[in-house]
Design an enzyme around this catalytic site. Structure first.
Site, PDB file in Angstrom:
ATOM      1  N   HIS A  26      -2.503 -15.828   0.327  1.00 33.02           N
ATOM      2  CA  HIS A  26      -2.365 -17.519   1.380  1.00 33.02           C
ATOM      3  C   HIS A  26      -3.064 -17.324   1.845  1.00 33.02           C
ATOM      4  CE1 HIS A  26       0.825 -13.515   2.957  1.00 33.02           C
ATOM      5  NE2 HIS A  26       1.731 -13.671   1.613  1.00 33.02           N
ATOM      6  N   LYS A  50      14.021  -7.719  11.578  1.00 34.41           N
ATOM      7  CA  LYS A  50      13.269  -7.399  11.054  1.00 34.41           C
ATOM      8  C   LYS A  50      12.522  -6.416  11.756  1.00 34.41           C
ATOM      9  CE  LYS A  50      11.586  -8.289   6.582  1.00 34.41           C
ATOM     10  NZ  LYS A  50      11.182  -9.399   5.844  1.00 34.41           N
ATOM     11  N   ARG A  99       4.398 -17.869  -6.922  1.00 33.35           N
ATOM     12  CA  ARG A  99       3.490 -16.889  -8.223  1.00 33.35           C
ATOM     13  C   ARG A  99       3.584 -16.650  -9.481  1.00 33.35           C
ATOM     14  NH1 ARG A  99       3.545 -12.107  -3.850  1.00 33.35           N
ATOM     15  NH2 ARG A  99       6.001 -13.294  -4.025  1.00 33.35           N
ATOM     16  N   SER A 137       2.107  -9.138  -0.366  1.00 33.03           N
ATOM     17  CA  SER A 137       2.043  -7.958   1.304  1.00 33.03           C
ATOM     18  C   SER A 137       2.960  -6.901   1.079  1.00 33.03           C
ATOM     19  CB  SER A 137       2.921  -9.194   3.151  1.00 33.03           C
ATOM     20  OG  SER A 137       2.025 -10.021   3.035  1.00 33.03           O
TER      21      SER A 137
HETATM   22  O1  PNS Z   1       6.349 -14.567   3.616  1.00 28.71           O
HETATM   23  P1  PNS Z   1       7.786 -14.127   3.872  1.00 28.71           P
HETATM   24  O2  PNS Z   1       8.769 -13.408   4.670  1.00 28.71           O
HETATM   25  O3  PNS Z   1       8.714 -15.065   2.059  1.00 28.71           O
HETATM   26  O4  PNS Z   1       8.223 -15.936   4.867  1.00 28.71           O
HETATM   27  C1  PNS Z   1       9.571 -16.117   4.587  1.00 28.71           C
HETATM   28  C2  PNS Z   1      10.045 -17.463   5.840  1.00 28.71           C
HETATM   29  C3  PNS Z   1       9.375 -17.017   6.552  1.00 28.71           C
HETATM   30  C4  PNS Z   1       9.437 -18.742   5.523  1.00 28.71           C
HETATM   31  C5  PNS Z   1      11.340 -17.390   5.488  1.00 28.71           C
HETATM   32  O5  PNS Z   1      12.290 -16.287   6.202  1.00 28.71           O
HETATM   33  C6  PNS Z   1      11.656 -18.387   7.088  1.00 28.71           C
HETATM   34  O6  PNS Z   1      11.504 -19.562   7.302  1.00 28.71           O
HETATM   35  N1  PNS Z   1      12.250 -17.635   8.463  1.00 28.71           N
HETATM   36  C7  PNS Z   1      12.906 -18.816   9.580  1.00 28.71           C
HETATM   37  C8  PNS Z   1      14.637 -18.393   9.713  1.00 28.71           C
HETATM   38  C9  PNS Z   1      15.096 -19.500   8.449  1.00 28.71           C
HETATM   39  O7  PNS Z   1      15.032 -20.403   9.293  1.00 28.71           O
HETATM   40  N2  PNS Z   1      16.161 -19.650   7.855  1.00 28.71           N
HETATM   41  C10 PNS Z   1      16.616 -20.958   7.166  1.00 28.71           C
HETATM   42  C11 PNS Z   1      15.794 -21.263   6.411  1.00 28.71           C
HETATM   43  S1  PNS Z   1      15.872 -20.437   4.535  1.00 28.71           S
END
Ligand code: PNS
Length: 165
Positions: A26, A50, A99, A137
């Protein structure tokens, strides 16, 4: 097509994620994004649905400790839709690290959804360096929970926090 000659507004890139915990992979993305944009805002998702290993305040703090000396980087948290957070920040650019091909497929869908929800949203994918392509993570959490050494994958203060956990 619009040109951006004479552009004055700073170009803010939002780097969203769970960061549970932040990894060296990250941080490599944050560093490289900071070289491309006027400001990078690392946005930690506070997802009430979560149960994370680390509470959002701690995830923010661990990132702040990692980037405190880096220019043009800020750390924040958000809940709800990413596009709403983007609107609040006056930002349109989302940065995500990729990745491998399976990451790209999931990220591609998320980028398309975010663009659908808010048309000005542009997602910039940065390919992770090979040395971080196997670091996640969730694997770091698993290794730490089983007593393994995660100090190659996360900054020392994060490894220390995980040891306490
Ligand atoms: O590190 P991660 O868990 O892969 O990140 C995922 C993240 C936080 C970028 C994604 O889950 C997110 O943007 N969540 C916010 C909710 C949202 O906007 N959802 C609709 C778009 S998919």
């Amino acid at each position: 097509m619009q040109r951006d000659e004479g552009r004055t507004a700073p170009r803010i890139a939002v780097y969203p994620g769970s960061f549970d915990p932040v990894t060296n992979g990250h941080l490599d993305i944050v560093w490289r994004a900071a070289a491309l944009f006027d400001e990078v805002r690392v946005a930690v998702l506070d997802n009430t649905g979560k149960t994370p290993l680390l509470p959002v305040e701690e995830r923010v703090q661990l990132i702040e400790e990692s980037v405190h000396a880096w220019p043009r980087v800020r750390v924040d948290h958000f809940s709800g839709l990413l596009v709403e957070y983007l609107s609040l920040c006056g930002a349109s650019i989302v940065v995500r690290g990729v990745r491998d091909a399976s990451d790209l497929s999931a990220e591609w869908q998320m980028a398309a959804l975010n663009r659908d929800l808010r048309q000005s949203t542009e997602t910039v994918f940065l390919p992770s360096h090979l040395e971080f392509s196997h670091v996640s993570s969730s694997r770091v959490r698993e290794i730490a929970a089983l007593g393994g050494d995660v100090s190659r994958f996360v900054p020392e203060h994060v490894a220390a926090r995980l040891r306490i956990k």
